[in-house]
Design an enzyme around this catalytic site. Structure first.
Site, PDB file in Angstrom:
ATOM      1  N   TYR A 157      25.223  13.581  58.227  1.00  0.00           N
ATOM      2  CA  TYR A 157      25.967  13.500  56.964  1.00  0.00           C
ATOM      3  C   TYR A 157      25.247  14.276  55.868  1.00  0.00           C
ATOM      4  O   TYR A 157      25.831  15.146  55.205  1.00  0.00           O
ATOM      5  CB  TYR A 157      26.153  12.025  56.541  1.00  0.00           C
ATOM      6  N   LYS A 161      26.324  17.648  53.732  1.00  0.00           N
ATOM      7  CA  LYS A 161      26.464  17.693  52.264  1.00  0.00           C
ATOM      8  C   LYS A 161      25.512  18.742  51.678  1.00  0.00           C
ATOM      9  O   LYS A 161      25.865  19.464  50.743  1.00  0.00           O
ATOM     10  CB  LYS A 161      26.178  16.314  51.643  1.00  0.00           C
TER      11      LYS A 161
HETATM   12  P1  NAD Z   1      35.279   7.798  50.999  1.00  0.00           P
HETATM   13  O1  NAD Z   1      34.907   7.950  52.438  1.00  0.00           O
HETATM   14  O2  NAD Z   1      35.565   6.460  50.454  1.00  0.00           O
HETATM   15  O3  NAD Z   1      36.548   8.714  50.661  1.00  0.00           O
HETATM   16  C1  NAD Z   1      36.688  10.002  51.147  1.00  0.00           C
HETATM   17  C2  NAD Z   1      38.105  10.466  50.844  1.00  0.00           C
HETATM   18  O4  NAD Z   1      38.231  11.816  51.320  1.00  0.00           O
HETATM   19  C3  NAD Z   1      39.187   9.647  51.551  1.00  0.00           C
HETATM   20  O5  NAD Z   1      40.242   9.372  50.668  1.00  0.00           O
HETATM   21  C4  NAD Z   1      39.648  10.550  52.682  1.00  0.00           C
HETATM   22  O6  NAD Z   1      41.006  10.351  53.048  1.00  0.00           O
HETATM   23  C5  NAD Z   1      39.430  11.924  52.077  1.00  0.00           C
HETATM   24  N1  NAD Z   1      39.214  12.951  53.109  1.00  0.00           N
HETATM   25  C6  NAD Z   1      38.342  12.906  54.148  1.00  0.00           C
HETATM   26  N2  NAD Z   1      38.447  14.014  54.896  1.00  0.00           N
HETATM   27  C7  NAD Z   1      39.403  14.791  54.309  1.00  0.00           C
HETATM   28  C8  NAD Z   1      39.946  16.055  54.603  1.00  0.00           C
HETATM   29  N3  NAD Z   1      39.553  16.755  55.679  1.00  0.00           N
HETATM   30  N4  NAD Z   1      40.892  16.565  53.774  1.00  0.00           N
HETATM   31  C9  NAD Z   1      41.299  15.860  52.679  1.00  0.00           C
HETATM   32  N5  NAD Z   1      40.829  14.642  52.373  1.00  0.00           N
HETATM   33  C10 NAD Z   1      39.887  14.110  53.171  1.00  0.00           C
HETATM   34  O7  NAD Z   1      34.092   8.510  50.217  1.00  0.00           O
HETATM   35  P2  NAD Z   1      33.370   8.086  48.853  1.00  0.00           P
HETATM   36  O8  NAD Z   1      32.314   7.090  49.152  1.00  0.00           O
HETATM   37  O9  NAD Z   1      34.403   7.803  47.837  1.00  0.00           O
HETATM   38  O10 NAD Z   1      32.639   9.462  48.494  1.00  0.00           O
HETATM   39  C11 NAD Z   1      33.321  10.474  47.773  1.00  0.00           C
HETATM   40  C12 NAD Z   1      32.381  11.652  47.582  1.00  0.00           C
HETATM   41  O11 NAD Z   1      31.217  11.235  46.866  1.00  0.00           O
HETATM   42  C13 NAD Z   1      31.853  12.243  48.895  1.00  0.00           C
HETATM   43  O12 NAD Z   1      31.802  13.633  48.744  1.00  0.00           O
HETATM   44  C14 NAD Z   1      30.464  11.657  49.042  1.00  0.00           C
HETATM   45  O13 NAD Z   1      29.623  12.522  49.761  1.00  0.00           O
HETATM   46  C15 NAD Z   1      30.044  11.557  47.591  1.00  0.00           C
HETATM   47  N6  NAD Z   1      29.067  10.494  47.282  1.00  0.00           N
HETATM   48  C16 NAD Z   1      29.296   9.208  47.697  1.00  0.00           C
HETATM   49  C17 NAD Z   1      28.388   8.199  47.341  1.00  0.00           C
HETATM   50  C18 NAD Z   1      28.603   6.770  47.749  1.00  0.00           C
HETATM   51  O14 NAD Z   1      27.718   5.946  47.539  1.00  0.00           O
HETATM   52  N7  NAD Z   1      29.741   6.409  48.321  1.00  0.00           N
HETATM   53  C19 NAD Z   1      27.256   8.515  46.573  1.00  0.00           C
HETATM   54  C20 NAD Z   1      27.055   9.848  46.185  1.00  0.00           C
HETATM   55  C21 NAD Z   1      27.978  10.825  46.528  1.00  0.00           C
HETATM   56  O1  DAU Z   2      22.751   7.701  48.520  1.00  0.00           O
HETATM   57  C1  DAU Z   2      24.091   8.066  48.418  1.00  0.00           C
HETATM   58  C2  DAU Z   2      24.798   7.748  49.718  1.00  0.00           C
HETATM   59  O2  DAU Z   2      24.910   6.326  49.779  1.00  0.00           O
HETATM   60  C3  DAU Z   2      26.169   8.398  49.847  1.00  0.00           C
HETATM   61  O3  DAU Z   2      26.016   9.788  49.878  1.00  0.00           O
HETATM   62  C4  DAU Z   2      26.872   7.936  51.124  1.00  0.00           C
HETATM   63  O4  DAU Z   2      28.186   8.459  51.171  1.00  0.00           O
HETATM   64  C5  DAU Z   2      26.932   6.416  51.115  1.00  0.00           C
HETATM   65  O5  DAU Z   2      27.505   5.966  52.314  1.00  0.00           O
HETATM   66  C6  DAU Z   2      25.545   5.823  50.927  1.00  0.00           C
HETATM   67  O6  DAU Z   2      24.722   6.062  52.083  1.00  0.00           O
HETATM   68  P1  DAU Z   2      23.724   4.942  52.665  1.00  0.00           P
HETATM   69  O7  DAU Z   2      23.448   5.263  54.074  1.00  0.00           O
HETATM   70  O8  DAU Z   2      22.575   4.740  51.768  1.00  0.00           O
HETATM   71  O9  DAU Z   2      24.694   3.653  52.506  1.00  0.00           O
HETATM   72  P2  DAU Z   2      25.002   2.444  53.499  1.00  0.00           P
HETATM   73  O10 DAU Z   2      25.820   1.464  52.719  1.00  0.00           O
HETATM   74  O11 DAU Z   2      25.510   2.904  54.812  1.00  0.00           O
HETATM   75  O12 DAU Z   2      23.561   1.814  53.734  1.00  0.00           O
HETATM   76  C7  DAU Z   2      22.774   1.343  52.648  1.00  0.00           C
HETATM   77  C8  DAU Z   2      21.469   0.815  53.227  1.00  0.00           C
HETATM   78  O13 DAU Z   2      21.753  -0.370  53.993  1.00  0.00           O
HETATM   79  C9  DAU Z   2      20.779   1.778  54.195  1.00  0.00           C
HETATM   80  O14 DAU Z   2      19.373   1.633  54.076  1.00  0.00           O
HETATM   81  C10 DAU Z   2      21.217   1.286  55.569  1.00  0.00           C
HETATM   82  C11 DAU Z   2      21.350  -0.226  55.365  1.00  0.00           C
HETATM   83  N1  DAU Z   2      22.384  -0.882  56.205  1.00  0.00           N
HETATM   84  C12 DAU Z   2      23.649  -0.370  56.197  1.00  0.00           C
HETATM   85  C13 DAU Z   2      24.641  -0.938  56.984  1.00  0.00           C
HETATM   86  C14 DAU Z   2      26.041  -0.361  57.003  1.00  0.00           C
HETATM   87  C15 DAU Z   2      22.065  -1.998  56.961  1.00  0.00           C
HETATM   88  O15 DAU Z   2      20.906  -2.486  56.944  1.00  0.00           O
HETATM   89  N2  DAU Z   2      23.051  -2.557  57.729  1.00  0.00           N
HETATM   90  C16 DAU Z   2      24.324  -2.060  57.794  1.00  0.00           C
HETATM   91  O16 DAU Z   2      25.158  -2.625  58.561  1.00  0.00           O
END
Ligand code: NAD
Ligand code: DAU
Length: 350
Positions: A157, A161
């Site tokens: 992932y 990115k």
């Molecule tokens: P998410 O997985 O909840 O949503 C992703 C969205 O993108 C969905 O609506 C999905 O349908 C759409 N999508 C996926 N593949 C696609 C494609 N091929 N064409 C068009 N649409 C598509 O993701 P999120 O957690 O909301 O993250 C959004 C953005 O922010 C991502 O780029 C992620 O890398 C970034 N980001 C997320 C976090 C986090 O903690 N969730 C933190 C920092 C950055």
């Molecule tokens: O830091 C930003 C990122 O945060 C985003 O870019 C990603 O899209 C988002 O998914 C998130 O990534 P993480 O891997 O940090 O998030 P996640 O919620 O998957 O996990 C958070 C922490 O918790 C990580 O240390 C792994 C741990 N974890 C996660 C899951 C799903 C567990 O211990 N058990 C679990 O079942």
């Protein structure tokens, strides 16, 4: 309409909060939510604003170059805010190639569509790329990620990115495309798909299922309330400098196990459980491969230059989040059948 903005991934977690903020705050903007509606995309996230006169939805996969070009040429957007992505680290370990297609190829397709439409006339135009702190790799016990930190991604992932960030910068340096990038820490809040730590554990507390903590549970993340990320994107999209990067974070580091214990305490209070009930569900399981030990953001630049800072404390944000899940049990039920069960069994074995 003053401006037309395409927001990709607007049906996802963060995207839906960005779409809502822009649709309600800027009634004179035409907001086009462009989303493929993968397992993570859910139009229920936008029910409250879907009838707004300035909101449009286009079901498009960013891998479909022809459709992208058509939408760009027909709508002539002034701005792109790009959030569409495969976003879950564990899924990237199970199937890396999907991340290469959407996160790398999809981003380049969007850059090409914008470059073709704008054709070198960049006045008032902006391509805003939403990225993650995971591109910087892992920190030790001390220190912070900043805009200057070298890229060092470890998961498929974060590698995808990182690659997308490099392409966005390359289009700025090579073609002059007016880009802005932000790298944000872990978000949490309403509408978060229950595969990520906080919503998964809220759902499992409700269902009285094990809370699967990876490894020793001492991994650290910096948590930001999703609405504060949306506000940061709004500010950096409008006021950020072209070609610049902004690091966004919550000034809010938590070791996973401490966060899980706080969450369990709040869940017990809100569910009317005896104290300690949810703690008993904590189960240490095999670690995530390539697991980054610590993330923490120094968000001084966006704070000092653009005046952004988080608006809620973690305890407030977590409480709002849990209440939202308890009040939106149908939203959870709709998501936790079918594809989710298959993923859950593959990831957690039950
Ligand atoms: P998410 O997985 O909840 O949503 C992703 C969205 O993108 C969905 O609506 C999905 O349908 C759409 N999508 C996926 N593949 C696609 C494609 N091929 N064409 C068009 N649409 C598509 O993701 P999120 O957690 O909301 O993250 C959004 C953005 O922010 C991502 O780029 C992620 O890398 C970034 N980001 C997320 C976090 C986090 O903690 N969730 C933190 C920092 C950055
Ligand atoms: O830091 C930003 C990122 O945060 C985003 O870019 C990603 O899209 C988002 O998914 C998130 O990534 P993480 O891997 O940090 O998030 P996640 O919620 O998957 O996990 C958070 C922490 O918790 C990580 O240390 C792994 C741990 N974890 C996660 C899951 C799903 C567990 O211990 N058990 C679990 O079942």
């Amino acid at each position: 309409m003053n401006k037309t903005i395409i927001i990709t991934g607007g049906a996802g977690f963060i995207g839906s909060h960005v779409v809502r903020l822009f649709v309600t705050k800027y009634p004179d903007y035409k907001i086009i939510n462009l989303d493929a509606l993968t397992y993570a995309g859910n139009l229920e996230n936008l029910k409250d604003i879907e009838k707004s006169g300035n909101y449009y939805f286009e079901k498009v996969n960013i891998l479909d170059v022809e459709k992208l070009d058509k939408i760009f040429q027909n709508n002539k957007p002034d701005g792109i805010i790009h959030l569409a992505a495969e976003s879950h680290v564990d899924r990237s370990i199970l199937s890396p190639i999907d991340f290469v297609y959407t996160n790398v190829v999809g981003t380049v397709n969007l850059l090409n569509a914008a470059k073709k439409l704008w054709n070198g006339s960049y006045e008032g135009k902006r391509f805003y790329h939403v990225s993650t702190d995971e591109v910087f790799g892992a920190l030790g016990e001390t220190g912070f990620f900043t805009e200057e930190t070298k890229y060092d991604p470890h998961s498929p992932y974060s590698a995808s990115k990182a690659s997308s960030d490099h392409f966005v910068r390359a289009y700025h340096d090579t073609y002059g495309l007016p880009v802005v990038i932000s790298n944000c820490s872990n978000n949490y809040g309403p509408n978060h798909f229950p595969e990520k730590l906080i919503p998964l554990f809220i759902n499992n507390c409700i269902m009285k299922k094990p809370l699967p903590v990876y490894g020793d549970g001492l991994y650290t993340r910096d948590w930001l309330f999703v609405k504060d990320h949306a506000t940061a994107i709004d500010i950096a999209f409008h006021q950020g400098k072209t070609g610049e990067t902004y690091a966004i974070g919550g000034f809010n580091e938590w070791k996973n196990i401490d966060l899980v214990k706080l969450l369990c305490k709040l869940m017990d209070e809100k569910l009317g459980n005896a104290p300690g009930t949810s703690d008993k569900l904590i189960t240490y399981i095999k670690d995530r491969p390539g697991h980054d030990r610590r993330y923490a953001i120094d968000a001084t630049k966006i704070n000092k230059e653009l005046g952004w800072k988080p608006s809620v404390t973690f305890e407030e944000g977590l409480s709002i989040t849990i209440d939202w899940y308890l009040q939106n049990s149908d939203w959870l039920k709709h998501l936790t059948s079918g594809e989710y069960q298959n993923y859950y069994s593959e990831q957690y074995g039950s």
